[in-house]
Structures are given as structure tokens and as C-alpha cells.
Enzyme design. Structure first.
Site, PDB file in Angstrom:
ATOM      1  N   ARG A  64      17.945  -4.100  74.308  1.00  0.00           N
ATOM      2  CA  ARG A  64      19.198  -3.871  73.601  1.00  0.00           C
ATOM      3  C   ARG A  64      20.336  -3.861  74.620  1.00  0.00           C
ATOM      4  O   ARG A  64      20.332  -3.077  75.565  1.00  0.00           O
ATOM      5  CB  ARG A  64      19.163  -2.538  72.852  1.00  0.00           C
ATOM      6  N   HIS A 124      30.324  -1.818  71.710  1.00  0.00           N
ATOM      7  CA  HIS A 124      29.937  -0.597  72.416  1.00  0.00           C
ATOM      8  C   HIS A 124      31.148  -0.107  73.208  1.00  0.00           C
ATOM      9  O   HIS A 124      31.127  -0.028  74.436  1.00  0.00           O
ATOM     10  CB  HIS A 124      28.732  -0.855  73.322  1.00  0.00           C
ATOM     11  N   GLU A 141      27.454   4.195  68.093  1.00  0.00           N
ATOM     12  CA  GLU A 141      27.959   5.562  68.068  1.00  0.00           C
ATOM     13  C   GLU A 141      29.422   5.671  67.643  1.00  0.00           C
ATOM     14  O   GLU A 141      30.281   6.132  68.403  1.00  0.00           O
ATOM     15  CB  GLU A 141      27.756   6.224  69.436  1.00  0.00           C
ATOM     16  N   ASN A 173      20.405   7.030  68.047  1.00  0.00           N
ATOM     17  CA  ASN A 173      20.585   7.461  69.433  1.00  0.00           C
ATOM     18  C   ASN A 173      20.433   8.966  69.460  1.00  0.00           C
ATOM     19  O   ASN A 173      21.226   9.685  68.826  1.00  0.00           O
ATOM     20  CB  ASN A 173      21.962   7.073  69.964  1.00  0.00           C
ATOM     21  N   TYR A 187      19.671  12.585  71.775  1.00  0.00           N
ATOM     22  CA  TYR A 187      19.589  13.268  73.062  1.00  0.00           C
ATOM     23  C   TYR A 187      19.283  14.757  72.941  1.00  0.00           C
ATOM     24  O   TYR A 187      18.510  15.297  73.720  1.00  0.00           O
ATOM     25  CB  TYR A 187      20.884  13.058  73.849  1.00  0.00           C
ATOM     26  N   GLU A 193      18.431   4.686  71.484  1.00  0.00           N
ATOM     27  CA  GLU A 193      18.699   5.343  72.769  1.00  0.00           C
ATOM     28  C   GLU A 193      17.974   6.674  72.797  1.00  0.00           C
ATOM     29  O   GLU A 193      18.006   7.427  71.820  1.00  0.00           O
ATOM     30  CB  GLU A 193      20.200   5.619  72.994  1.00  0.00           C
TER      31      GLU A 193
END
Length: 451
Positions: A78, A122, A167, A293, A295, A354
Site C-alpha cells: 500500500r 494521503h 484517515e 488504521n 494504533y 496500518e
């Protein structure tokens, strides 16, 4: 085998990057300035004055980086396409040299047996569009659809699947509300039109892609939201934050409506931004996947001031990454199950687009870089992902962030997320211990189903 994850035979293993963070070559081959070029040039905007002018020099070293991907055994890669390389001013005909670079990149990936998964936006908006209002202006959504046509008509014969946006929540909040990312505006809640115009851009670009027979995804940064206590004020604050961070950019796609933002004093039309037909376009059937994504989770308490209806609270007694982010792997399972519960049959297949962490490390005298913390991070999150799959969530792949160290936005080159260490002075690439671990994991997964 380093660990065993009970995932399907066709589960896809990948890695992710983004154009401004790795390409460099910001003045070459007709590329125009992006908002990040301008923002990073402002004194104090980026730590230690770092910029993406050279970054990882991927523009010239992409074959070296693809060799690293091939050695890893990746199924997919990606990456993002730099809009200013394709349309230097954000409008008009495509720049032939910009198209040619991505031609070369895609062909080299395919020759290595790696499926390209491009992200169209992005965060590196052409500065000329920002000068006209950026994502605050409705016209930018239409320019995004035009740009999509330019790049897809060139690469679409070899690239079947596309991610429209990366995002949009983070870009709106950090770029337009708080000003810590490009373009550096500090509008607070007046930034909310950026949410709608990004989603409108997604809808318009998705129509272009579907018309040409391509698969359409979007990559959202989502987080489980935990109230700081059972106090009704904390619970209400957590619900407000969940609506802003998670539902604002997912409900319109999957349910065709915006969430209740009354806690922010915001009407359903986001201050007049939503026009008739917009939500139908945004939620048009055919979203082939939701990129996730992930985290960390977020803990929220009642507000301490009048500006916002929530306040972020610390998650105590857990490990933390070099960035200071809390590490709570099971929260990924919680998030995946929560998405299925919230959206039911409207939830498309999920790809983890991600997941990774920043680690403080150094190249040892023997030339190795030992990042056991990252291995533990990835392994524990893959365990959580596998548990969600076992409970029926349709997760199709895992793309770690990131393949190589890169320009980490406002942190410059101080936060290192890569499986591969980059010496930014010499551009030497040194695979970390996590690189070998991921390579062996992918090989073991394939071997398991080859028997």
C-alpha cells in the site's frame, strides 16, 4: 515459526507507506508544491525544521525498496500517489513525468509478484488548491474526482483496487482544527466542513472507479473509546468523542447519515455543507472494503473547559511506544467486534491498512537493529485480530506501518516505524529484527496451507 495465527489461506500480508513521507524529489519532473512542502518550511512547524524534501529518496530508490518487499514475501504494498506529481496545481491535464513514475513503480511491483494498493490522497494536497480554500471548499471534492480520472485511466489496466482517502479524521483535526499538521489551520469546530468535503470527494472518486470496474476502499483511523469512569458525565463525553472520531467518517459511508453531533452544537447539515444528494453519493453501494488504521484505544473524560464536550484521559499501567501511545492489543479485537455489532450486514470486508509502532533503537556495531518491542507489538495485535476473525469478523489482510522509516509528519525524522531502518544521511537501508520475523511469519503462513 515465530507464532501461530489462525488466519485463512487467502489472508493477505502487506506493508504501507505514503508519498510525502518517503519519496523526496519534491522539485523534480514537474511536481508542484503540496501543503506539506509549504507547512514544513514554516519555522517551528516541524520538529527541528525537518522536511520531506529528500525523505527516503524512494523516488530514485524504489527498486531497492521493492527488493526488500520481495524478500519479505509481501502479497501487497500500500502506497500513496502524490497528487502534486499528477496535477501540479490540482487541476488540468496530467503531468506525463508524474504518471511515468507511478507506471514504473506499479510495473516493478507486479514483476516482483506484489499487488499494488494505491491510496489516492494521503494528505499532500496541491498548495494551489489550498490557496483556494482546500478541503473547506466544496470544489476540492470535484477536483479530487478529476485527479482520480487522470491517474486511474493511466494505471487502471494493472491496478484493480484503490483506496480513496487516508484517515480523513486525522487530516481534518490535525490539519484544519488544531493546526499541528499541514495546512496548519486552527479552526476548531469550524473545520467540520472538511469532513463532509472529504467524504464527498470519496463519493465522487468512487463513482469514477466503479464506472471503470475497479474495487473501492477507504482507510479510516478508528479507535475504541473508553469512558474514564461510570460517571454519566464521562459516559456522555465518551459518546461525543466516538461520534466525532469514529462515526463521523463511517456512518455516512455505511448508513447514509451523519451521527448526532448535538453535543458539539453542530446541526445535521454540518453548518450548511451537506446538500441534497450528497449522502446518497457518499453511501452508494459498492464499497468493497473498509481499510482500518489502528494504533491504540482512547480514554475520555468529561470536559474541563468550554471548547469541547470531552477531554482525553490517560490510559495508565500499560506499555507505551516511543511516541507515547498506549499499547493495548486486545482493543483491536474489541474494535473489530464493535464495528460488526454497530453496522451489521452494512459492514464490508475489513483490511488492516496500518498497524505498527515507533521504537527507539540504533544500529549495533555488528550492523543489526534489534527491535523486539515492535515484534511483540505486531504479534500481540495479530493475536487479537485472529481472535476477532475466529469470532466471525471478515478481515482480509494486514498491512503493517511501515515498510521503512520515514518523515513522520510534525515529528520529522524522530519517530521510527519501519521494519527497515533508514540512515537519513546516507539512505542506507538496514532490515531490523522485526523484518526477519515478519518474513518468517509470512513464509510459515504460506507453508501451512501448501501442505
Amino acid at each position: 515459526m515465530p507464532t501461530r495465527f489462525d488466519l485463512p489461506a487467502d489472508f493477505r500480508w502487506g506493508a504501507s507507506t505514503a508519498a510525502y513521507q518517503i519519496e523526496g524529489a519534491v522539485d523534480e519532473d514537474g511536481r508542484g508544491p503540496s501543503v506539506w512542502d509549504v507547512f514544513a518550511a514554516r519555522p517551528g512547524a516541524v520538529r527541528d525544521g525537518h522536511t520531506g524534501r529528500t525523505a527516503c529518496d524512494h523516488y530514485h530508490r524504489y527498486t531497492e525498496d521493492i527488493a526488500l518487499m520481495r524478500e519479505l514475501g509481501l502479497d501487497g504494498y500500500r502506497f500513496s500517489i502524490a497528487w502534486p506529481r499528477i496535477q501540479p496545481t490540482g487541476a488540468g491535464p496530467a503531468n506525463p513525468a508524474g504518471l511515468a513514475f507511478y507506471d514504473r513503480l506499479v510495473d516493478a511491483l507486479l514483476a516482483a509478484g506484489i499487488a499494488p494498493l494505491p491510496t489516492l490522497f494521503h494528505w499532500d494536497l496541491p498548495q494551489a488548491l489550498e490557496d483556494g480554500g482546500g478541503w473547506l471548499a466544496r470544489d476540492t471534492a470535484y477536483r479530487f474526482a478529476e485527479y482520480t480520472e487522470r491517474i486511474v485511466d493511466r494505471l487502471g489496466d494493472r491496478v484493480p483496487a484503490w483506496i480513496t482517502l487516508n484517515e480523513p479524521f486525522v487530516h481534518m483535526v490535525f490539519g484544519y482544527a488544531l493546526g499541528t499538521h499541514a495546512p496548519g489551520r486552527t479552526l476548531m469546530l469550524d473545520a467540520l466542513p472538511v469532513a463532509h468535503h472529504q467524504l464527498l470527494g470519496h463519493g465522487l472518486a468512487a463513482a469514477v472507479l466503479r464506472e471503470r470496474g475497479h474495487q473501492v476502499l477507504i482507510a479510516n483511523n478508528l479507535t475504541p473509546v473508553w469512558p474514564a469512569s461510570d460517571d454519566p458525565a464521562d459516559v456522555a463525553a465518551a459518546a461525543a468523542y466516538d461520534a466525532l472520531h469514529n462515526r463521523l467518517f463511517t456512518d455516512p459511508l455505511l448508513l447514509g447519515r451523519y451521527p448526532d453531533l448535538s453535543a458539539f452544537g453542530v446541526p445535521e447539515d454540518l453548518g450548511g455543507s451537506v446538500r441534497p444528494g450528497d449522502l446518497k453519493l457518499i453511501s452508494a453501494p459498492g464499497l468493497d472494503g473498509l481499510g482500518l488504521n489502528f494504533y491504540n484505544p482512547t480514554r475520555i473524560a468529561a470536559p474541563t473547559g468550554p471548547e469541547l464536550p470531552f477531554a482525553e484521559a490517560e490510559i495508565a499501567d500499560v506499555p507505551r511506544t516511543a511516541f507515547g501511545w498506549p499499547v493495548v492489543p486486545d482493543s483491536l479485537r474489541e474494535l473489530l467486534l464493535g464495528l460488526r455489532e454497530r453496522y451489521g450486514d452494512a459492514l464490508p470486508p475489513i483490511t488492516i491498512t496500518e498497524n505498527g509502532c515507533s521504537v527507539e533503537d540504533r544500529v549495533a556495531p555488528d550492523g543489526t537493529v534489534d527491535d523486539r518491542f515492535r515484534i511483540d507489538y505486531m504479534a500481540s495485535h495479530l493475536d487479537a485480530l485472529a481472535e476477532a476473525v475466529a469470532q466471525g469478523v471478515d478481515v482480509r489482510g494486514y498491512y503493517t506501518w511501515s515498510l521503512i522509516d520515514n518523515f513522520e509528519w510534525a515529528e520529522g525524522y524522530h519517530q521510527r516505524f519501519g521494519l527497515v531502518h533508514v540512515d537519513f544521511e546516507t539512505q542506507k537501508r538496514t532490515p531490523r529484527t522485526s523484518y526477519a520475523w515478519y518474513r518468517d511469519l509470512i513464509a510459515a503462513h504460506r507453508e501451512r496451507f501448501a501442505r
